[in-house]
Write a protein that holds these residues in place. Structure first.
Motif, PDB file in Angstrom:
ATOM      1  N   THR A 170     -16.974   1.978   6.786  1.00 31.43           N
ATOM      2  CA  THR A 170     -15.565   2.174   6.449  1.00 31.43           C
ATOM      3  C   THR A 170     -15.247   1.509   5.119  1.00 31.43           C
ATOM      4  OG1 THR A 170     -15.364   1.466   8.725  1.00 31.43           O
ATOM      5  CG2 THR A 170     -13.449   2.456   7.716  1.00 31.43           C
ATOM      6  N   PHE A 200      -1.954  -2.277   8.025  1.00 32.81           N
ATOM      7  CA  PHE A 200      -2.594  -1.201   8.773  1.00 32.81           C
ATOM      8  C   PHE A 200      -3.759  -0.556   8.045  1.00 32.81           C
ATOM      9  CE2 PHE A 200       0.811  -1.520  11.815  1.00 32.81           C
ATOM     10  CZ  PHE A 200       0.073  -1.371  12.971  1.00 32.81           C
ATOM     11  N   VAL A 201      -3.664  -0.476   6.719  1.00 30.86           N
ATOM     12  CA  VAL A 201      -4.841  -0.013   5.984  1.00 30.86           C
ATOM     13  C   VAL A 201      -5.991  -0.977   6.275  1.00 30.86           C
ATOM     14  CG1 VAL A 201      -5.853   0.299   3.699  1.00 30.86           C
ATOM     15  CG2 VAL A 201      -3.572   1.187   4.177  1.00 30.86           C
ATOM     16  N   SER A 239      -7.465  -0.311   9.550  1.00 30.81           N
ATOM     17  CA  SER A 239      -8.300   0.894   9.565  1.00 30.81           C
ATOM     18  C   SER A 239      -9.704   0.590   9.064  1.00 30.81           C
ATOM     19  CB  SER A 239      -7.659   2.005   8.735  1.00 30.81           C
ATOM     20  OG  SER A 239      -7.828   1.739   7.362  1.00 30.81           O
ATOM     21  N   LYS A 241     -10.803  -2.719  11.953  1.00 23.55           N
ATOM     22  CA  LYS A 241     -10.485  -2.528  13.372  1.00 23.55           C
ATOM     23  C   LYS A 241      -9.600  -3.624  13.969  1.00 23.55           C
ATOM     24  CE  LYS A 241     -13.094   1.055  13.314  1.00 23.55           C
ATOM     25  NZ  LYS A 241     -12.424   2.181  12.722  1.00 23.55           N
ATOM     26  N   SER A 265      -4.085   5.844   7.554  1.00 25.61           N
ATOM     27  CA  SER A 265      -4.872   4.655   7.872  1.00 25.61           C
ATOM     28  C   SER A 265      -4.879   4.380   9.364  1.00 25.61           C
ATOM     29  CB  SER A 265      -4.355   3.446   7.100  1.00 25.61           C
ATOM     30  OG  SER A 265      -3.058   3.126   7.531  1.00 25.61           O
ATOM     31  N   ILE A 266      -3.779   4.676  10.044  1.00 25.50           N
ATOM     32  CA  ILE A 266      -3.758   4.465  11.488  1.00 25.50           C
ATOM     33  C   ILE A 266      -4.727   5.429  12.168  1.00 25.50           C
ATOM     34  CG2 ILE A 266      -2.347   4.662  13.565  1.00 25.50           C
ATOM     35  CD1 ILE A 266      -0.013   3.612  11.896  1.00 25.50           C
ATOM     36  N   VAL A 267      -4.768   6.668  11.674  1.00 26.13           N
ATOM     37  CA  VAL A 267      -5.701   7.642  12.245  1.00 26.13           C
ATOM     38  C   VAL A 267      -7.145   7.180  12.014  1.00 26.13           C
ATOM     39  CG1 VAL A 267      -6.574   9.995  12.091  1.00 26.13           C
ATOM     40  CG2 VAL A 267      -4.114   9.565  12.045  1.00 26.13           C
ATOM     41  N   VAL A 268      -7.432   6.800  10.780  1.00 28.31           N
ATOM     42  CA  VAL A 268      -8.797   6.385  10.455  1.00 28.31           C
ATOM     43  C   VAL A 268      -9.228   5.197  11.313  1.00 28.31           C
ATOM     44  CG1 VAL A 268     -10.261   5.366   8.658  1.00 28.31           C
ATOM     45  CG2 VAL A 268      -8.735   7.258   8.109  1.00 28.31           C
ATOM     46  N   SER A 269      -8.270   4.304  11.604  1.00 27.84           N
ATOM     47  CA  SER A 269      -8.633   3.099  12.351  1.00 27.84           C
ATOM     48  C   SER A 269      -9.117   3.432  13.753  1.00 27.84           C
ATOM     49  CB  SER A 269      -7.459   2.133  12.423  1.00 27.84           C
ATOM     50  OG  SER A 269      -6.459   2.671  13.253  1.00 27.84           O
ATOM     51  N   ARG A 270      -8.902   4.649  14.202  1.00 24.42           N
ATOM     52  CA  ARG A 270      -9.329   5.017  15.542  1.00 24.42           C
ATOM     53  C   ARG A 270     -10.670   5.736  15.577  1.00 24.42           C
ATOM     54  NH1 ARG A 270      -4.970   5.358  19.330  1.00 24.42           N
ATOM     55  NH2 ARG A 270      -3.410   3.959  18.518  1.00 24.42           N
TER      56      ARG A 270
END
Ligand SMILES: Nc1ncnc2c1ncn2[C@@H]1O[C@H](COP(=O)(O)OP(=O)(O)OP(=O)(O)O)[C@@H](O)[C@H]1O
Ligand SMILES: [Mg+2]
Lengths: 333, 504
Positions: A14, A256-257, A260, A263, A305-310
């Motif tokens: 990441t 939040f970035v 992401s 984690k 970034s929230i999506v990527v963190s998942r």
């Protein structure tokens, strides 16, 4: 059989993606506007990133303990106006700054007690207290600006001074990050913040005095936000009541970035987040786009970034590798 | 040959640093109860998670009712008729019991009329309660329920699945009490009658003979034996041997020496409404056992002693010094540690590493300048605990949530040992721990008792009886038995805990 095998950590992947993104964005802006890579602009970028990184750092502490703070931007208005009021009263800069920060600390304590001790829901409680803080900021000025003594008290130095030709706000941010990193990543205090965020009950059973740490997190967040806003006011050369409101979005986006990438909320991650957001903002400013476009892009960044963190990159790569092994006929054992 | 209900062949599942399943085979016949056994980390839960779509196997085949199937998600498993009660059931704490039961399955009539939907769901949940008559309030948020109640909710959730053809139960009874276990066994027999096949995982070997038709033993991610439970030569000792790969000489260590001086002395400890004045002591060289059913007050007793709950009366002395324990932090600072009963909720920081957890209660031991963690020392400390307790983990940097259930329990014990306290209270110390490791933990507790005060508290009467030198029994918040272990028999103790009457 138990086997050992070094896997590329998901974080590194990441992180790589993130760096590529950062460089990519900078390239795009450079193509659109060659001045983007000029020394002047890059210095400006640093000046823009520093305060965003700073508020983000404060918010990181609250995020690590597993809560949300919706009040720090409001509180920073109060802290900033308190400082401005003190300056206008003829106080010298240092005590004025300390009083402004102290005002923030008081609100932090109230937040922490409401949430840590009385278990009120964090979003609502902080939003409520934030509204109170913002309302109180009006008391100083009746809604206008405070400019008295801004030019002769020396408060502007907070923004204009340089240390070894580096702007003071940048230096302060760097120091804050060094301290923040040591506290959260290397100290027993940081372990306790993380333990609470992960499982507050188990943390308590392990001997962590949970309430104290929750209060501490909110105090750190509030104080740092106030100091950031005080720097901003010294840059504006006036006490402007709404100046602090702008900190909400960049702080959350930065945190939040960061999440992401790593984690979980981290000092490093928040810095990278602030850098990314600052770069985008600076680019748009340079291209002369309106601030509304900027807000929009920040919103997109936050959601992405929230999506990527998942996404679990490690798992995806592992599956690929296995399929490849199977296809190669090597079997798996 | 008769068609099998379920057949899993050549299943491989690898995690970073660990091959949890290494060509595992598993065959399940129609309408049988099949016990799946193996030591902690043998791969039982992993097999279950492959079957129920939580993990995807790296290799292997699954055949259900003669058809080869691909289970790509938990929903796919449910659709295929596989209902699962996980070892670590995931629930939403703020949702009520019945909402958790139907989580993800409440599709019919959603949206517009949530009230009607809720009423309907509640009615359906009550219907389930008739089949599985446990005593819980389904309208309370799950976060407020005790571990045993949460487990019952998980079972209700599995039973709510229509078209079920395979039911998987991963260590349901490690948390349940006798009453629920009785109800569960009844239910299992009924399901079996109707042709449903059941996979049953447990570390309690006597249950295997009570409920299972056949058994399969796993070791290192492979099956080492499958046989009928009624087969010749199959008994506790033989199964333990298959699981461990060696003979198990004894489970309980020898009893202690005549007691030495008092380490902990508690006088008239009470928590109004929960338990009345209770006095006890913990002495060096001696283990105090406290037995009681869930709800008997043992849980409150532990929490009050440890400072989680605030006593309404009582004095605690450690090594002759009066101490005020208003919080766990105070207790630990004064040398008292509780290994709590609900491991997941109270014991471990699951997302963090083994090392993080081990040192959490005594970080000063690895800190420089009083607050900077020396990471080398931290790793060494954690490794020494891993070795002492034989925790199976590829690395001390691995997250605790990735360890098998029994090994998670050992991490929590390790955290306690690392505080190097004076008094240890072990609440249900071997929940989810395999037979071999149990013996290891008992031995460790015995060794510890040589120079610390040790109290073992729990609802497993045999364990308390086997371990302690002095027996206490609680019933409805009162102490109903308090005598040297040598003067009581196991049956007496059990009966006393069940009825509250000490008969001679
Ligand atoms: N998600 C995961 N990531 C990494 N390792 C894992 C993961 N899940 C399980 N493991 C490892 O796989 C092995 C098998 O674990 P599993 O949970 O299947 O054991 P188990 O037989 O159920 O044991 P127990 O009786 O203690 O519950 C263990 O070594 C465990 O640490
Ligand atoms: Mg398991």
């Amino acid at each position: 059989m138990v086997q050992r095998r070094k896997d590329i950590s998901s974080e590194l992947i990441t992180l790589g993606v993130f760096c590529a993104l950062q460089i990519g964005i900078m390239r795009v802006f450079t193509v659109l506007e060659p001045r983007f890579m000029s020394v002047d602009n890059l210095l400006g970028l640093l000046n823009l990133v520093a305060p965003m990184a700073l508020v983000g750092l404060g918010l990181t502490f609250v995020a690590v303990t597993g809560y949300a703070d919706m009040s720090f931007h409001f509180v920073s208005c109060f802290g900033g106006m308190t400082m401005s009021h003190m300056i206008a009263q003829g106080l010298s800069p240092l005590p004025a700054i300390l009083i402004g920060g102290g005002a923030g600390a008081a609100f932090g304590v109230i937040n922490g007690v409401m949430i840590g001790k009385f278990k009120l829901p964090d979003m609502v409680a902080t939003l409520g207290l934030g509204a109170i803080a913002f309302g109180m900021a009006y008391l100083y000025s009746g809604g206008t600006q405070i400019t008295d003594h801004f030019n002769d008290s020396g408060i502007k130095l907070l923004y204009t001074a340089r240390v070894a030709s580096i702007p003071l706000p940048v230096v302060l941010t760097a120091i804050a990050y060094a301290v923040g990193f040591i506290v959260l990543n290397r100290s027993t205090l940081g372990r306790r913040f993380y333990a609470i965020g992960s499982n507050a009950t188990a943390a308590r059973f392990s001997g962590v005095r949970v309430e104290r740490y929750v209060i501490a997190a909110f105090v750190i967040c509030a104080v740092v936000a106030c100091l950031t806003n005080i720097i901003k006011m010294s840059a504006l050369a006036k006490g402007e009541i709404e100046a602090g409101l702008m900190w909400l979005m960049p702080a959350y986006s930065a945190v939040f970035v960061g999440v992401s990438v790593f984690k979980k909320p981290t000092v490093m991650g928040t810095f990278l987040g602030a850098l990314l957001i600052g770069t985008v903002q600076k680019g748009f400013l340079l291209l002369g786009k309106s601030t509304y476009v900027m807000e929009l892009v920040m919103g997109v960044l936050l959601i992405v970034s929230i999506v990527v963190s998942r996404i679990d990159f490690k798992e995806i790569i592992r599956r690929r590798r296995f399929r490849a092994e199977l296809a190669a006929g090597g079997g798996v054992s | 040959m008769e068609e099998l209900s379920l057949e899993m062949t050549g299943i491989v599942k690898e995690f970073p640093g660990v091959r949890a399943l290494d060509g595992a085979e598993f065959k399940l016949e129609h309408g049988e109860v099949h016990a799946l056994l193996g030591i902690n980390g043998a791969g039982k839960s992993t097999l279950i998670k492959v079957l129920s779509g939580v993990y995807r196997a790296d290799a292997g085949q699954i055949t259900l009712n003669g058809r080869q199937i691909e289970i790509s998600s938990p929903q796919a498993a449910i659709d295929a008729g596989i209902a699962t009660v996980y070892q670590d059931p995931q629930m939403i704490p703020s949702f009520t019991g019945y909402e958790n039961i139907f989580l993800g399955a409440e599709s019919e009539s959603t949206g517009l009329f949530p009230r009607i939907r809720r009423k309907k769901l509640l009615a359906r949940a009550r219907g389930l309660l008739e089949k599985f008559p446990v005593d819980i309030d389904l309208t309370r948020p799950v976060g407020e329920l005790q571990a045993v109640e949460k487990e019952s909710i998980a079972i209700l959730r599995a039973l709510s699945r229509e078209n079920m053809s395979v039911l998987v139960l991963d260590e349901p009874t490690s948390i349940l009490t006798r009453k629920e276990i009785g109800i569960l066994f009844e239910q299992i027999r009924m399901l079996k009658e109707s042709g449903i096949s059941i996979i049953y995982i447990t570390h309690r070997l006597d249950e295997v003979f009570q409920i299972a038709d056949r058994l399969t033993v796993f070791r290192d991610g492979r099956n080492v034996a499958t046989c009928n439970t009624s087969a010749e030569g199959i008994d506790h000792a033989r199964i333990a041997e298959l699981m461990l790969g060696r003979e198990l000489s004894h489970v309980y260590p020898p009893k202690g020496q005549p007691p030495d001086d008092d380490v902990l002395s508690v006088k008239d400890l009470a928590l109004a409404g929960r338990f009345s004045e209770t006095s006890f002591t913990a002495k060096r060289g001696w283990i105090l056992g406290v037995f009681g059913l869930v709800g008997s007050g043992i849980d409150d007793l532990c929490k009050t002693l440890f400072g989680v709950l605030h006593r309404t009366a009582g004095v605690t002395e450690i090594n002759g010094r009066k101490v005020a324990l208003a919080s766990p932090a105070d207790a630990i600072a004064n040398g008292l540690f509780l290994v709590p009963g609900d491991r997941r909720a109270e014991g471990q920081i699951s997302d963090e590493s083994v090392a993080f957890n081990v040192i959490l209660s005594n970080m000063a031991r690895v800190a420089g300048l009083g607050f900077l963690i020396r990471r080398r020392e931290e790793r060494l400390a954690a490794w020494s605990m891993v070795e002492e307790l034989d925790i199976k983990t590829p690395d001390v940097a691995a997250a605790v949530s990735l360890l098998s259930g029994g090994n998670q329990q050992k991490v929590v014990i390790g955290k306690g040992l690392y505080t190097d306290g004076e008094v240890y209270v072990f609440q249900e110390p071997t929940v989810g721990v395999d037979v071999g490791a149990k013996a290891g933990i008992y031995e460790m507790i015995r060794r510890l008792s040589a120079d610390k005060g040790v109290i073992v508290v729990g609802s497993d009467c045999e364990e308390i009886y086997g371990l302690c030198d002095h027996a206490m029994v609680m019933y409805q918040g009162r102490v109903v038995m308090d005598k040297p272990a040598s003067e009581v028999r196991l049956e007496q103790m059990l009966l006393c805990g069940l009825t509250g009457k000490a008969r001679e």
